[in-house]
Enzyme design. Structure first.
Site, short mmCIF file in Angstrom:
data_model
loop_
_atom_site.label_atom_id
_atom_site.label_comp_id
_atom_site.label_asym_id
_atom_site.label_seq_id
_atom_site.Cartn_x
_atom_site.Cartn_y
_atom_site.Cartn_z
N ARG A 9 0.82 -1.22 0.00
CA ARG A 9 0.00 0.00 0.00
C ARG A 9 0.85 1.27 0.00
O ARG A 9 0.32 2.37 -0.11
CB ARG A 9 -0.93 -0.01 1.21
CG ARG A 9 -1.95 -1.16 1.13
CD ARG A 9 -2.92 -1.14 2.27
NE ARG A 9 -3.75 0.05 2.19
CZ ARG A 9 -4.49 0.51 3.17
NH1 ARG A 9 -4.50 -0.11 4.33
NH2 ARG A 9 -5.22 1.59 3.02
N CYS A 10 2.16 1.13 0.12
CA CYS A 10 3.07 2.27 0.18
C CYS A 10 3.69 2.53 -1.19
O CYS A 10 4.31 1.65 -1.78
CB CYS A 10 4.17 1.99 1.21
SG CYS A 10 5.49 3.20 1.23
N GLY A 11 3.54 3.76 -1.69
CA GLY A 11 4.07 4.12 -3.00
C GLY A 11 5.58 3.98 -3.09
O GLY A 11 6.11 3.49 -4.10
N ARG A 14 6.37 0.30 -3.32
CA ARG A 14 6.04 -0.22 -4.66
C ARG A 14 7.10 0.20 -5.68
O ARG A 14 7.51 -0.59 -6.53
CB ARG A 14 4.66 0.24 -5.10
CG ARG A 14 3.52 -0.43 -4.35
CD ARG A 14 2.16 -0.18 -5.01
NE ARG A 14 1.89 1.22 -5.27
CZ ARG A 14 1.25 2.05 -4.44
NH1 ARG A 14 0.80 1.59 -3.28
NH2 ARG A 14 1.04 3.30 -4.75
#
Length: 113
Positions: A9-11, A14
């Site tokens: 969920r963390c940019g 990712r």
């Protein structure tokens, strides 16, 4: 082999994982929110990162602000807070042998691998 502590969920996490996928490096993904690290694993991470426990904490995270921010805590208590609330752990963390980095900046990741 590179190990990445990853939060899908963390940019930043990712982006780091996408870079690893393109780098042709062997890697292992640890979804640390699903498989939280133990106290000994966090201690080992801190040693590899060469950081104090508070430096590994996401201090703007809601749980930290509401439950821990204004408390006087020693290193062991901070580690226990991360074990109980793995969302508090900075991410992504990349581990290669006996070294580790917090891979929030791609240039640091490039230099690391």
């Amino acid at each position: 082999m590179i190990k990445i502590y990853h939060n899908p969920r963390c940019g930043k996490s990712r982006s780091c994982l996408a870079f690893l996928e393109q780098s042709e490096q062997d890697y292992e993904i640890v979804k640390y929110l699903e498989q939280p690290p133990t106290e000994p694993e966090i201690v080992s991470l801190l040693q590899k990162l060469n950081k104090k426990p508070l430096e590994l904490v996401r201090q703007k995270e809601k749980i930290w602000v509401e439950q821990f921010k204004n408390k006087s805590m020693n290193d062991d208590e901070i580690i226990k807070a991360m074990v109980s609330n793995p969302i508090l752990i900075e991410r992504p963390i990349l581990i290669k042998k006996d070294k580790a980095i917090i891979g929030r900046e791609l240039d640091k990741v490039i230099a690391f691998i």
